[in-house]
Design an enzyme around this catalytic site. Structure first.
Site, PDB file in Angstrom:
ATOM      1  N   GLU A 128      -1.134 -10.149  -2.238  1.00 35.39           N
ATOM      2  CA  GLU A 128      -0.283 -10.577  -3.346  1.00 35.39           C
ATOM      3  C   GLU A 128       0.301 -11.977  -3.148  1.00 35.39           C
ATOM      4  OE1 GLU A 128       2.644  -7.566  -4.229  1.00 35.39           O
ATOM      5  OE2 GLU A 128       1.224  -6.511  -5.498  1.00 35.39           O
TER       6      GLU A 128
ATOM      7  N   GLU B 268      -3.906  -1.673  -6.369  1.00 41.49           N
ATOM      8  CA  GLU B 268      -2.759  -0.779  -6.156  1.00 41.49           C
ATOM      9  C   GLU B 268      -2.344  -0.225  -7.515  1.00 41.49           C
ATOM     10  OE1 GLU B 268       0.420  -2.716  -4.068  1.00 41.49           O
ATOM     11  OE2 GLU B 268      -0.922  -3.613  -2.591  1.00 41.49           O
TER      12      GLU B 268
HETATM   13  C1  GAL Z   1       3.033  -4.375  -3.885  1.00 36.67           C
HETATM   14  C2  GAL Z   1       2.586  -4.666  -2.463  1.00 36.67           C
HETATM   15  C3  GAL Z   1       2.572  -3.426  -1.609  1.00 36.67           C
HETATM   16  C4  GAL Z   1       3.814  -2.626  -1.834  1.00 36.67           C
HETATM   17  C5  GAL Z   1       3.920  -2.272  -3.294  1.00 36.67           C
HETATM   18  C6  GAL Z   1       5.131  -1.438  -3.640  1.00 36.67           C
HETATM   19  O1  GAL Z   1       3.703  -5.476  -4.413  1.00 36.67           O
HETATM   20  O2  GAL Z   1       1.318  -5.248  -2.442  1.00 36.67           O
HETATM   21  O3  GAL Z   1       2.479  -3.808  -0.265  1.00 36.67           O
HETATM   22  O4  GAL Z   1       4.923  -3.374  -1.423  1.00 36.67           O
HETATM   23  O5  GAL Z   1       4.020  -3.450  -4.037  1.00 36.67           O
HETATM   24  O6  GAL Z   1       5.205  -1.209  -5.025  1.00 36.67           O
END
Ligand code: GAL
Length: 632
Positions: free
Chosen positions: A144, A316
């Site tokens: 990110e 994610e």
């Molecule tokens: C994203 C990140 C992850 C985790 C997640 C939590 O921004 O890539 O590592 O922190 O959010 O929602």
């Protein structure tokens, strides 16, 4: 391509005795991909030069035994303490001149060449170790870029890098002075080494100075990412991916994406609704609090499909409540499944959930996973299993270009952040509202970068608020015989961010004589319905198509090319819906008025219908339960 599911996993967070059981349960859930490693630097190299791979070797072997594919992450988002001690000046510096501290993540400055080398060295070491492992089927570089507001850094490394960059670009201080208009306020420079970063000035710095700094910064992200890829490439043939974010616009994702095989993004619909959208609309937020905005996910699916030149994933996917928004509700039952299917309908190759098991410790202990901290299945695991069953039946999907596309330009975002001219002017929101109107008309939508030189077989192109034209885009326009709707603010600056003369937009025979920004409680009604909000332009030229209720021209058409339109204002939803319906009809693009909270996406001969509402809706005689999606 058959879409598949994945999950993010941190073996280093759990006792080794449970890894095999975890892998078995992943496979049982229908998961095919596991992302690991992206924050594990302190466990891989606790002391400089001493690499401890053995635990990761064992984790990889266990996942491979369970027939799971691995996405291995490079750990550069979390440099451990010894790295910071080695390069104390690698810390990013915020706009007020304060260095970021060690103790969370993303504390590095993209411009720091020592850290860039260190990150590339570590990435190469990982690729050397795992690059030919049959289970390691993809790489994620870093994690990110830009998260936690970390793209822009006002460090010494950035200052030095910026000066070199300017010297390369302008060759002489005189050329720079002219390009920026530094005669204004006696800002002229005699030497590149006199130039500072644009923060900490008394009042605003020169917009041209800012824009060049934004361009420089974006190029640092590209270079940082590229350094890792170049170091890794000799050791692996697996594709490189980065996981971008929603509405993070501080670097040019098309430029980073050009070095990667696949784009991906991290989709947190409820967090995004709370934190990044319709800042002031509480009713909207309450209505969609447990479902997410019905267009935000789709917008990014479509944008990142363009960034990945067709290949993209959700790296994610939100599985339950997150921990980082002002309020963190529980998704309605069914939403995790809906979000997953929606991504797949937009062409995602993989949708991967964050994370496998909720961690009982540290910053994200309140963030859900597919499993609870006590190892029981959470609701999201049940929905993931259901999706896996559905995907097995669905088979491969056939994705085609949409008839409608929007030109999206990161540089324009920076330009209008630098010079909004009115508090309500926000490039992303303007584009998003045009996108939302197209979605409410039931359309599939593509995005195109501003450097595109070909619109393909599309029929309608929107070019909102593009700061400056470029030769490629002009070529695309010349080759195209469909409809183009540009504006507001499109073509209103030169590449140096100055006002062109003759005045812009240099399109559709229009000339913008003056502009006004409107307070949130002001609007200007149009004669045929809908209204102008936020931004209004006084247009000169002959061929008016549409006027305000008071008779001022707002939409113009080219006197020679009848399909070129310029719109001199930001419209409310009803204005956009009306005008876009007409433009679509003229091009034989079929539109459907979608009821509130209902959206659709066509794929081949199927259409996915989605109900983002918390209540059931009847459509075409069919009952669509709350928070549900189905193919017809
Ligand atoms: C994203 C990140 C992850 C985790 C997640 C939590 O921004 O890539 O590592 O922190 O959010 O929602």
């Amino acid at each position: 391509m058959r879409p598949e599911l994945g999950v993010c996993y941190y073996p280093e967070h759990w006792a080794e005795e449970i890894w095999a059981e975890d892998a078995r349960r992943m496979a049982e859930t229908g998961i095919k991909w596991v992302r690991i490693g992206e924050f594990a630097w302190s466990r891989l190299e606790a002391v400089e030069g001493v690499l401890t791979w053995e635990w990761l070797d064992r984790a990889v072997a266990i996942l491979a035994d369970a027939k799971l594919n691995i996405v291995m992450g490079t750990p550069s988002a979390t440099p451990p303490k010894w790295v910071v001690d080695k390069y104390p000046d690698m810390l990013a510096v915020d706009i007020d001149g304060r260095p970021r501290q060690f103790g969370s993540r993303r504390h590095y400055c993209f411009s720091h060449l020592g850290y860039r080398r260190e990150a590339a060295r570590m990435a190469a070491a990982m690729a050397e170790r795992y690059g030919r492992h049959s289970a390691v089927q993809a790489w994620q570089i870093d994690n990110e870029y830009g998260c936690h507001d970390t793209t822009l850094s006002y460090s010494e490394a950035a200052r030095c890098g910026f000066r070199d960059w300017l010297a390369q670009k302008y060759q002489s201080p005189d050329a720079l002075n002219r390009a920026w208009g530094n005669v204004f306020w006696s800002m002229e420079y005699a030497n590149f080494n006199d130039i500072d970063l644009p923060n900490l000035t008394t009042t605003e710095a020169n917009p041209s100075h800012w824009l060049d700094f934004r361009r420089f910064t974006s190029e640092q992200v590209v270079a940082f990412n590229r350094a890792q890829i170049e170091a890794m490439r000799p050791h692996t043939d697996a594709p490189f991916i980065h996981n971008y974010m929603g509405r993070v616009l501080d670097f040019d994702h098309f430029a980073v994406g050009a070095d990667l095989e696949i784009a991906s993004w991290d989709s947190y619909p409820l967090g995004a609704l709370e934190r990044t959208l319709r800042e002031d609309d509480d009713d909207w937020k309450a209505h969609f609090a447990r479902q997410g905005d019905p267009d935000f996910q789709a917008f990014h699916h479509d944008l990142y499909r363009a960034v990945g030149q067709g290949r993209w994933w959700v790296m994610e996917q939100q599985p339950g409540p997150v921990n980082w928004a002002p309020y963190n509700p529980i998704p309605l039952n069914g939403m995790v499944k809906l979000w997953t299917l929606e991504a797949i309908a937009h062409g995602a190759e993989v949708v991967s959930y964050f994370r496998w098991r909720q961690a009982p410790f540290a910053q994200e202990q309140m963030h859900a996973g597919l499993l609870r901290p006590d190892h029981e299945n959470a609701q999201a695991q049940i929905e993931a299993r259901e999706v896996a069953d559905e995907l097995a039946k669905l088979g491969a999907l056939d994705h085609k270009d949409a008839e409608v596309a929007i030109v999206f330009d990161y540089e324009s975002q920076w330009a209008w952040e630098i010079q909004p001219q009115g508090q309500g002017f926000d490039y992303f929101r303007l584009v998003f509202e045009q996108y939302r109107a197209l979605r409410k008309l039931g359309l599939n939508i593509d995005f195109l970068p501003a450097q595109t030189d070909d619109f393909g077989k599309r029929k309608l192109i929107l070019i909102p608020a593009l700061m400056a034209w470029n030769d490629n885009l002009r070529k695309a326009i010349d080759r195209f015989d469909g409809t183009i709707l540009a504006g507001p603010r499109t073509g209103s600056k030169t590449q140096n961010m100055q006002i062109p003369t003759p005045l812009g937009p240099h399109f559709a025979g229009a000339k913008v004589a003056r502009v006004a920004t409107l307070r949130p409680n002001m609007s200007i009604p149009l004669e045929n319905g809908g209204a102008i909000i936020n931004w209004h332009e006084e247009l000169e030229g002959k061929d008016a198509v549409e006027k305000t209720a008071e008779g001022q021209t707002i939409l113009m058409r080219d006197g020679k090319n009848f399909y070129h339109f310029y719109l001199g204002g930001w419209l409310d939803q009803s204005g956009y819906l009306r005008i876009l319906t007409d433009l679509c009809a003229a091009q034989n693009i079929k539109t459907t008025n979608m009821p509130e909270g209902i959206r659709q996406r066509a794929v081949g001969n199927k259409t996915l219908l989605l109900n983002y509402n918390a209540f059931g809706v009847k459509i075409n005689g069919q009952k669509l339960p709350p928070a549900s999606a189905f193919w017809y």
